[in-house]
Motif scaffolding. Structure first.
Motif, PDB file in Angstrom:
ATOM      1  N   VAL A 537      -0.657   3.988 -10.395  1.00 26.54           N
ATOM      2  CA  VAL A 537      -0.464   2.599 -10.814  1.00 26.54           C
ATOM      3  C   VAL A 537       0.081   2.526 -12.233  1.00 26.54           C
ATOM      4  CG1 VAL A 537      -1.657   0.434 -11.306  1.00 26.54           C
ATOM      5  CG2 VAL A 537      -2.223   1.727  -9.236  1.00 26.54           C
ATOM      6  N   LEU A 538      -0.500   3.321 -13.139  1.00 29.55           N
ATOM      7  CA  LEU A 538      -0.082   3.255 -14.543  1.00 29.55           C
ATOM      8  C   LEU A 538       1.311   3.834 -14.750  1.00 29.55           C
ATOM      9  CD1 LEU A 538      -3.389   4.284 -16.373  1.00 29.55           C
ATOM     10  CD2 LEU A 538      -2.462   1.999 -16.012  1.00 29.55           C
ATOM     11  N   ASN A 539       1.627   4.905 -14.049  1.00 25.24           N
ATOM     12  CA  ASN A 539       2.916   5.566 -14.269  1.00 25.24           C
ATOM     13  C   ASN A 539       4.086   4.822 -13.619  1.00 25.24           C
ATOM     14  OD1 ASN A 539       1.652   7.587 -15.693  1.00 25.24           O
ATOM     15  ND2 ASN A 539       1.495   8.979 -13.954  1.00 25.24           N
ATOM     16  N   ASN A 540       3.822   4.115 -12.508  1.00 26.51           N
ATOM     17  CA  ASN A 540       4.921   3.516 -11.756  1.00 26.51           C
ATOM     18  C   ASN A 540       4.925   1.992 -11.737  1.00 26.51           C
ATOM     19  OD1 ASN A 540       5.906   6.127 -10.816  1.00 26.51           O
ATOM     20  ND2 ASN A 540       4.105   6.171  -9.508  1.00 26.51           N
ATOM     21  N   TYR A 541       3.770   1.378 -12.040  1.00 32.68           N
ATOM     22  CA  TYR A 541       3.703  -0.083 -11.915  1.00 32.68           C
ATOM     23  C   TYR A 541       3.025  -0.731 -13.121  1.00 32.68           C
ATOM     24  CZ  TYR A 541       4.339   1.539  -7.107  1.00 32.68           C
ATOM     25  OH  TYR A 541       4.790   2.180  -5.978  1.00 32.68           O
ATOM     26  N   ARG A 542       3.073  -0.071 -14.274  1.00 33.81           N
ATOM     27  CA  ARG A 542       2.352  -0.565 -15.446  1.00 33.81           C
ATOM     28  C   ARG A 542       2.754  -1.991 -15.836  1.00 33.81           C
ATOM     29  NH1 ARG A 542      -0.187   1.713 -20.107  1.00 33.81           N
ATOM     30  NH2 ARG A 542       0.093   3.791 -19.232  1.00 33.81           N
ATOM     31  N   HIS A 543       4.017  -2.297 -15.781  1.00 31.27           N
ATOM     32  CA  HIS A 543       4.499  -3.609 -16.256  1.00 31.27           C
ATOM     33  C   HIS A 543       4.811  -4.563 -15.104  1.00 31.27           C
ATOM     34  CE1 HIS A 543       4.610  -1.834 -20.215  1.00 31.27           C
ATOM     35  NE2 HIS A 543       5.453  -0.902 -19.812  1.00 31.27           N
ATOM     36  N   GLN A 544       4.342  -4.238 -13.916  1.00 27.97           N
ATOM     37  CA  GLN A 544       4.592  -5.098 -12.772  1.00 27.97           C
ATOM     38  C   GLN A 544       3.408  -6.036 -12.530  1.00 27.97           C
ATOM     39  OE1 GLN A 544       7.525  -5.072 -11.443  1.00 27.97           O
ATOM     40  NE2 GLN A 544       8.242  -3.224 -12.524  1.00 27.97           N
ATOM     41  N   SER A 545       3.655  -7.092 -11.787  1.00 30.20           N
ATOM     42  CA  SER A 545       2.596  -8.035 -11.453  1.00 30.20           C
ATOM     43  C   SER A 545       1.673  -7.433 -10.407  1.00 30.20           C
ATOM     44  CB  SER A 545       3.200  -9.330 -10.918  1.00 30.20           C
ATOM     45  OG  SER A 545       3.876  -9.084  -9.682  1.00 30.20           O
ATOM     46  N   TYR A 546       0.480  -8.030 -10.301  1.00 27.72           N
ATOM     47  CA  TYR A 546      -0.468  -7.540  -9.309  1.00 27.72           C
ATOM     48  C   TYR A 546       0.109  -7.665  -7.895  1.00 27.72           C
ATOM     49  CZ  TYR A 546      -4.281  -7.758  -5.955  1.00 27.72           C
ATOM     50  OH  TYR A 546      -5.070  -7.568  -4.859  1.00 27.72           O
ATOM     51  N   GLU A 547       0.808  -8.754  -7.606  1.00 27.50           N
ATOM     52  CA  GLU A 547       1.380  -8.953  -6.279  1.00 27.50           C
ATOM     53  C   GLU A 547       2.380  -7.856  -5.936  1.00 27.50           C
ATOM     54  OE1 GLU A 547       1.124 -11.228  -8.598  1.00 27.50           O
ATOM     55  OE2 GLU A 547      -0.418 -12.546  -7.725  1.00 27.50           O
ATOM     56  N   GLU A 551       2.037  -4.922  -2.898  1.00 24.06           N
ATOM     57  CA  GLU A 551       3.061  -4.711  -1.874  1.00 24.06           C
ATOM     58  C   GLU A 551       3.379  -3.229  -1.679  1.00 24.06           C
ATOM     59  OE1 GLU A 551       6.398  -6.983  -3.102  1.00 24.06           O
ATOM     60  OE2 GLU A 551       5.479  -8.940  -2.656  1.00 24.06           O
ATOM     61  N   HIS A 552       3.048  -2.403  -2.663  1.00 21.55           N
ATOM     62  CA  HIS A 552       3.352  -0.966  -2.597  1.00 21.55           C
ATOM     63  C   HIS A 552       2.093  -0.142  -2.329  1.00 21.55           C
ATOM     64  CE1 HIS A 552       6.957  -2.552  -4.553  1.00 21.55           C
ATOM     65  NE2 HIS A 552       7.571  -1.449  -4.188  1.00 21.55           N
ATOM     66  N   THR A 553       1.143  -0.739  -1.630  1.00 23.69           N
ATOM     67  CA  THR A 553      -0.104  -0.036  -1.318  1.00 23.69           C
ATOM     68  C   THR A 553       0.150   1.256  -0.561  1.00 23.69           C
ATOM     69  OG1 THR A 553      -1.403  -2.082  -1.277  1.00 23.69           O
ATOM     70  CG2 THR A 553      -2.281  -0.205  -0.057  1.00 23.69           C
ATOM     71  N   LEU A 554       0.974   1.188   0.478  1.00 22.74           N
ATOM     72  CA  LEU A 554       1.247   2.381   1.288  1.00 22.74           C
ATOM     73  C   LEU A 554       1.945   3.459   0.468  1.00 22.74           C
ATOM     74  CD1 LEU A 554       1.069   3.728   4.038  1.00 22.74           C
ATOM     75  CD2 LEU A 554       3.267   2.662   4.637  1.00 22.74           C
ATOM     76  N   ASP A 555       2.866   3.055  -0.397  1.00 22.90           N
ATOM     77  CA  ASP A 555       3.559   4.029  -1.252  1.00 22.90           C
ATOM     78  C   ASP A 555       2.571   4.770  -2.151  1.00 22.90           C
ATOM     79  OD1 ASP A 555       5.946   3.208  -0.169  1.00 22.90           O
ATOM     80  OD2 ASP A 555       6.353   1.751  -1.760  1.00 22.90           O
ATOM     81  N   ILE A 556       1.610   4.041  -2.694  1.00 18.09           N
ATOM     82  CA  ILE A 556       0.615   4.671  -3.576  1.00 18.09           C
ATOM     83  C   ILE A 556      -0.251   5.635  -2.784  1.00 18.09           C
ATOM     84  CG2 ILE A 556      -1.374   4.225  -5.063  1.00 18.09           C
ATOM     85  CD1 ILE A 556      -0.096   1.498  -5.726  1.00 18.09           C
ATOM     86  N   LEU A 557      -0.715   5.211  -1.605  1.00 23.42           N
ATOM     87  CA  LEU A 557      -1.550   6.085  -0.773  1.00 23.42           C
ATOM     88  C   LEU A 557      -0.812   7.363  -0.390  1.00 23.42           C
ATOM     89  CD1 LEU A 557      -3.261   3.491   1.618  1.00 23.42           C
ATOM     90  CD2 LEU A 557      -4.349   4.800  -0.215  1.00 23.42           C
ATOM     91  N   MET A 558       0.437   7.246   0.013  1.00 23.71           N
ATOM     92  CA  MET A 558       1.207   8.430   0.436  1.00 23.71           C
ATOM     93  C   MET A 558       1.505   9.352  -0.741  1.00 23.71           C
ATOM     94  SD  MET A 558       1.252   8.142   3.588  1.00 23.71           S
ATOM     95  CE  MET A 558       2.209   9.650   3.810  1.00 23.71           C
ATOM     96  N   ALA A 559       1.727   8.762  -1.926  1.00 30.54           N
ATOM     97  CA  ALA A 559       1.986   9.592  -3.107  1.00 30.54           C
ATOM     98  C   ALA A 559       0.750  10.416  -3.463  1.00 30.54           C
ATOM     99  CB  ALA A 559       2.390   8.716  -4.286  1.00 30.54           C
ATOM    100  N   VAL A 560      -0.432   9.806  -3.372  1.00 32.03           N
ATOM    101  CA  VAL A 560      -1.669  10.546  -3.652  1.00 32.03           C
ATOM    102  C   VAL A 560      -1.914  11.608  -2.584  1.00 32.03           C
ATOM    103  CG1 VAL A 560      -4.166  10.331  -3.921  1.00 32.03           C
ATOM    104  CG2 VAL A 560      -2.659   8.612  -4.906  1.00 32.03           C
ATOM    105  N   LYS A 561      -1.642  11.270  -1.327  1.00 34.05           N
ATOM    106  CA  LYS A 561      -1.796  12.254  -0.253  1.00 34.05           C
ATOM    107  C   LYS A 561      -0.857  13.440  -0.465  1.00 34.05           C
ATOM    108  CE  LYS A 561      -1.392  12.888   4.734  1.00 34.05           C
ATOM    109  NZ  LYS A 561      -1.043  12.260   6.034  1.00 34.05           N
ATOM    110  N   ASP A 562       0.390  13.154  -0.835  1.00 30.42           N
ATOM    111  CA  ASP A 562       1.356  14.233  -1.085  1.00 30.42           C
ATOM    112  C   ASP A 562       0.888  15.131  -2.226  1.00 30.42           C
ATOM    113  OD1 ASP A 562       2.938  13.246   0.922  1.00 30.42           O
ATOM    114  OD2 ASP A 562       4.308  12.169  -0.417  1.00 30.42           O
ATOM    115  N   TYR A 563       0.253  14.532  -3.226  1.00 29.38           N
ATOM    116  CA  TYR A 563      -0.259  15.342  -4.333  1.00 29.38           C
ATOM    117  C   TYR A 563      -1.288  16.348  -3.828  1.00 29.38           C
ATOM    118  CZ  TYR A 563      -3.357  16.702  -8.112  1.00 29.38           C
ATOM    119  OH  TYR A 563      -4.144  17.438  -8.958  1.00 29.38           O
ATOM    120  N   TYR A 564      -2.231  15.881  -3.019  1.00 31.17           N
ATOM    121  CA  TYR A 564      -3.262  16.801  -2.527  1.00 31.17           C
ATOM    122  C   TYR A 564      -2.678  17.842  -1.572  1.00 31.17           C
ATOM    123  CZ  TYR A 564      -6.948  14.058  -4.692  1.00 31.17           C
ATOM    124  OH  TYR A 564      -7.764  13.450  -5.616  1.00 31.17           O
TER     125      TYR A 564
END
Length: 591
Positions: A537-547, A551-564
């Motif tokens: 969230v901080l690295n990719n959406y720091r200056h974006q609105s909460y909405e 909208e990028h919930t799935l992108d965040i989940l997949m990025a964390v999964k890819d990390y592991y």
């Protein structure tokens, strides 16, 4: 972890050493033994596909209690530093059950082999010879009568002992390096070996040069001043290094005696070699000094690297003003840049001299962002030398006169660093006493249940931790780490973002955890998942609105999964290499 994609796949085995039994076949039944832990780490796997995690018939890396690394079981058996006796260990370093019994192997430890025993005798004999040889020059230095032949024999014996000790110290350093032990001079054992090698090389060279100088002088040949100074310098160096080795050897013996450690023949050998080289260097230096008429002495002058009191005051003032104007993060970066680029510390003296004048003019100085000077009232950039020349001596441009702005207001984040500049009333509220009467789940870590029953105030909004689901708390490994992470997010995030990260963490644990643990075969903690989602969230959406973030919930989940998934120890970047020792295959990665 270089063979397992930077992951630690280790197991602990125990090796027993029986010291009162010489029959290998009867050692297993002995009741008197010493126990030594050994770590086993996976190296090779069966099959070249990279999908197998079976390493039972392959090479494993072994690390003993001394930090020595062995690339396979055979190396450990042949080169370990266990005490003399019979070693009883799991077969090939693996626990295998056959009819409810662990299969065991028995070996004679290397310390009990004939080669090691011969080396031990040579070490002890050479050490004794060195101590005796060192007594002769000591007696000569004390003006006791010593005949020429005795002095010559003592010199030959002493130099032979020193040469043997130098070779042994060098071989020990090579052995430590091969087994990935530290050879840094900060390590006590390695330092002794380094001093032995250096003192031996310099001392033997100085002894040879002095002998050549003596022969030339006795033959009536003229020896040049440069040659004389060179020989004298070699002897001075030898005295210094061998003296250091002697002091280090004595200190090591004292520390070992205090710690109850065994004093080995190698310890005595290094001490005797240092004593021999030290006494003979002192004796030889006296001989060389009778040939040399003058010796040049040089004094080494030290200087202080720290700032003086005046310089420190100016530095502190500039640092505080820089942080006050530019905020905590940027201000500190500006300070670091100026320190790195600072040509001279004289600038702090210059600022100290004109500090009163600047205060009268209502001017404050801070470090420049580009690291090349100072900035007055956040407006006019100059250097300390130029400013002092202008203010104190009226030379050059009127720098202070160029300042048109008042002292800048403080930066909003100069008090404390926050991720988004929010100043919120946030705190963690502990559970009500009646809630603690509920039964605590047995699979919770210590302190986690109390956190589950707690609430968090984020920017005036109350969040009940229990509402995020039990799965979030079942996988917390450290309550303190989890609490610190939650508190930090509460203090620095907006309420809806805090709630979003907590819910997303619970969703991740509920939908993706089982798949990941099946593949990775290691435990994933809740704290780790929350931290990874927070970073996304901080690295990719720091200056974006909460909405937008939602909208990028799935992108965040997949990025964390890819990390592991990138941590998979069976994920190899290239073609596996066939091991030359076993039937397995391996691949290495940079650490």
């Amino acid at each position: 972890g270089k063979y397992t994609n930077r992951q630690s796949l280790t197991a602990l085995i125990y090796v027993m050493v029986v010291s009162d039994e010489t029959d290998v076949n009867r050692a297993e039944d002995s009741s008197k033994f010493s126990c030594h832990p050994v770590f086993r780490a996976r190296r090779c796997v069966s099959g070249s596909s990279g999908r197998s995690s079976d390493s039972s018939d392959c090479c494993n890396v072994f690390v003993d209690e001394n930090g020595r690394v062995y690339q396979n079981w055979n190396q450990y058996v042949a080169n370990n530093e266990l005490p003399e006796g019979i070693m009883v260990a799991p077969e090939r370093g693996l626990y295998r059950l056959v009819k409810d019994h662990v299969r065991l192997d028995k070996y004679v430890t290397p310390a009990g082999s004939s080669n090691k025993k011969v080396l031990g005798y040579l070490d002890t004999g050479s050490a004794l010879g060195g101590f005796v040889a060192a007594c002769v020059p000591i007696a000569a230095l004390c003006t006791l009568p010593v005949s020429g032949p005795v002095m010559a024999v003592a010199g030959a014996v002493g130099l032979a002992s020193a040469g043997y000790a130098t070779a042994r110290s060098g071989s020990r350093l090579v052995d430590r390096s091969q087994h990935e032990q530290s050879i840094n001079v900060t390590d006590r054992e390695a330092r002794g070996h380094w001093l032995g090698v250096i003192a031996g090389a310099v001392g033997l060279g100085a002894a040879g040069a002095t002998q050549a100088l003596t022969v030339a002088t006795n033959a009536g040949r003229e020896v040049g001043a440069i040659t004389q100074l060179t020989v004298n310098g070699m002897n001075i160096t030898s005295i210094a290094i061998s003296g250091t080795g002697l002091a280090n050897g004595i200190l090591d013996l004292i520390l070992k005696a205090q710690d109850g450690d065994d004093i080995t023949g190698m310890d005595l050998l290094q001490l005797s070699a240092s004593l021999v080289l030290f006494t003979h260097s002192v004796s030889n230096f006296k001989l060389a000094s009778t040939i040399i008429n003058e010796t040049a002495n040089k004094n080494i002058a030290g200087y202080r690297e720290t700032l003086s009191n005046r310089q420190r005051r100016s530095f502190d003032k500039a640092a505080k003003e820089t942080v006050r104007i530019n905020g905590n993060t940027k201000g500190k970066l500006d300070i670091i840049r100026n320190v790195n680029e600072m040509p001279s510390r004289q600038q702090f003296n210059d600022l100290y001299k004109i500090n009163k004048n600047l205060n009268q003019e209502g001017v404050r100085y801070s470090f420049a962002s580009d690291g090349t000077g100072i900035v007055l009232n956040g407006e006019v950039q100059t250097t300390a030398a130029e400013l002092r020349a202008s203010v104190q001596h009226n030379q050059g441009t009127n720098v202070v006169g160029q300042v048109s702005q008042p002292i800048p207001a403080s930066h909003a984040a100069s008090g404390r660093l926050q991720l988004d500049g929010l100043n919120q009333v946030s705190r963690l509220i502990g559970p009500q006493p009646d809630l603690l009467a509920r039964p605590e789940p047995k699979n919770y870590a210590i302190g986690v249940f109390a956190l589950e029953l707690s609430s968090v105030v984020v920017g005036g909004v109350l969040f009940v931790m229990e509402n995020y689901g039990r799965i979030l708390f079942e996988h917390v490994t450290n309550a303190e780490t989890f609490e610190n992470l939650v508190t930090s997010m509460a203090e620095n995030l907006e309420p809806e973002v805090f709630d979003f990260i907590m819910k997303l963490s619970s969703t991740f644990m509920d939908t993706m955890l089982d798949e990941l643990t099946t593949v990775l075969k290691f435990f994933i903690a809740t704290e780790s998942v929350m931290y990874r989602i927070l970073l996304q969230v901080l690295n990719n959406y720091r200056h974006q609105s909460y909405e937008f973030v939602a909208e990028h919930t799935l992108d965040i989940l997949m990025a964390v999964k890819d990390y592991y998934m990138s941590l998979n120890p069976n994920s190899y970047p290239g073609v596996l290499e066939k091991c030359k020792v076993c039937v397995g295959y391996f691949s290495t990665c940079p650490l």
